[in-house]
Design an enzyme around this catalytic site. Structure first.
Site, PDB file in Angstrom:
ATOM      1  N   SER A 195      -7.295 -49.567  87.212  1.00 53.68           N
ATOM      2  CA  SER A 195      -5.976 -49.166  86.714  1.00 53.68           C
ATOM      3  C   SER A 195      -5.050 -50.359  86.635  1.00 53.68           C
ATOM      4  O   SER A 195      -5.218 -51.364  87.339  1.00 53.68           O
ATOM      5  CB  SER A 195      -5.370 -48.116  87.650  1.00 53.68           C
ATOM      6  OG  SER A 195      -4.016 -47.842  87.336  1.00 53.68           O
ATOM      7  N   TYR A 208      -3.188 -45.109  96.097  1.00 55.20           N
ATOM      8  CA  TYR A 208      -3.935 -45.124  94.833  1.00 55.20           C
ATOM      9  C   TYR A 208      -4.106 -46.552  94.326  1.00 55.20           C
ATOM     10  O   TYR A 208      -5.217 -46.976  93.960  1.00 55.20           O
ATOM     11  CB  TYR A 208      -3.186 -44.286  93.803  1.00 55.20           C
ATOM     12  CG  TYR A 208      -3.788 -44.285  92.416  1.00 55.20           C
ATOM     13  CD1 TYR A 208      -4.835 -43.429  92.095  1.00 55.20           C
ATOM     14  CD2 TYR A 208      -3.288 -45.110  91.417  1.00 55.20           C
ATOM     15  CE1 TYR A 208      -5.379 -43.412  90.815  1.00 55.20           C
ATOM     16  CE2 TYR A 208      -3.816 -45.106  90.138  1.00 55.20           C
ATOM     17  CZ  TYR A 208      -4.859 -44.251  89.841  1.00 55.20           C
ATOM     18  OH  TYR A 208      -5.392 -44.242  88.569  1.00 55.20           O
TER      19      TYR A 208
END
Length: 303
Positions: A195, A208
């Site tokens: 990401s 995350y």
């Protein structure tokens, strides 16, 4: 007719994707595609296969919706035999993914319900997929979760949330990959979904972002380990992509601004990841590509 006129008529233009400015909306995790307004574009009506993955046997974790669904559609239309995994709460979306796949290109789709946070089930998933498909050529580690409704940042992170995020995004990926190596041969391809958060983390996604940074390192490390075996390992780093993960884990008031901070000025659609996935899975096109992270971020840098 001028040369410019000819260029403009023949240019393959990108679809007119919507946003930003989606209305405020929320749902309970893991969320469903049908509950989103507008529904994401997974390439259902646009991806045309060219047999680039003919006969390839692929497992896509988290293939029920979002990036996983778009990848499954593209792979199958390129001729791959696809298996997608999902949680029991995501079975309806997973079955819809398979319904959306036009298998005229010779591909197929199967659904496997499991929870990769559980070691036994994660390993059984790979065994069952390899048995059903007759082997395994491509693994896409896409399953992931997050929680972004944290006005106080780290102070709002619970131990259970931390275990869930690390268990799904990192440990589950490790387990599935380790088991997949029992079946993958030279020519195999592993694609991890990291990401933009690994490079430009948001404060409320601290756990995350940490898992995605770890997956970036895992990608580079594993590529070195598996190169002598002829197995390529790469990652795709999405930016803000319009998926159920957003509406089910982010504050409703953040949705209208979602994706506005990219140079392209909008969120991406899952279908816009599919080309990167197909490229990295294709041994003809990406035969010398390993250990890299391909950014699909709307222009936000990862270096």
């Amino acid at each position: 007719m001028t040369g410019l006129d000819t260029f403009e008529k023949n240019t393959n233009r990108a679809p007119n994707h919507p946003g930003p400015g989606f209305r405020e909306q929320t749902q309970n995790p893991p969320g469903t595609t049908a509950a989103m307004t507008p529904e994401p574009d997974h390439g259902e009506n646009s991806w045309v296969g060219r047999n680039r993955l003919e006969g390839v046997r692929a497992l896509i974790t988290g293939g029920d919706s979002g990036i996983g669904r778009a990848t499954a559609i593209a792979f199958a239309r390129e001729g791959a035999h696809v298996a997608i995994s999902c949680l029991s709460s995501e079975l309806e979306d997973a079955r819809r993914t398979c319904e959306l796949i036009d298998v005229d290109g010779g591909g197929s789709c199967r659904v496997f319900e499991t929870d990769i946070r559980d070691e036994k089930r994660a390993r059984e998933l790979v065994d069952d997929v390899a048995s059903a498909l007759g082997g395994l050529d491509v693994l896409v580690n896409n399953a992931g979760t997050q929680w972004g409704r944290r006005p106080n940042g780290l102070e709002d992170v619970t131990a259970d949330q931390m275990r869930d995020v690390f268990g799904t995004n990192l440990i589950g990926t490790f387990l599935v990959t380790q088991q997949a190596l029992k079946y993958m041969k030279s020519g195999g391809s592993i694609i991890n979904v990291t990401s933009i958060q690994a490079y430009d983390p948001s404060g409320n996604l601290i756990d995350y972002a940490a898992t995605k940074a770890a997956l970036t390192n895992f990608t580079a490390n594993l590529a070195q380990q598996l190169g002598p075996r002829g197995i390529r390992v790469n990652a795709v780093a999405p930016g803000p992509i319009w998926t159920p993960l957003i509406t089910s884990t982010m504050p409703a008031e953040s949705i209208p601004e979602f994706g506005r901070n990219t140079p392209l000025g909008r969120p991406g659609q899952p279908s816009e990841l599919a080309g990167a996935m197909v490229f990295l899975a294709n041994n003809a096109e990406a035969s010398y590509v390993s250990g890299t992270v391909l950014a699909v971020t709307g222009g936000r840098p990862i270096f």
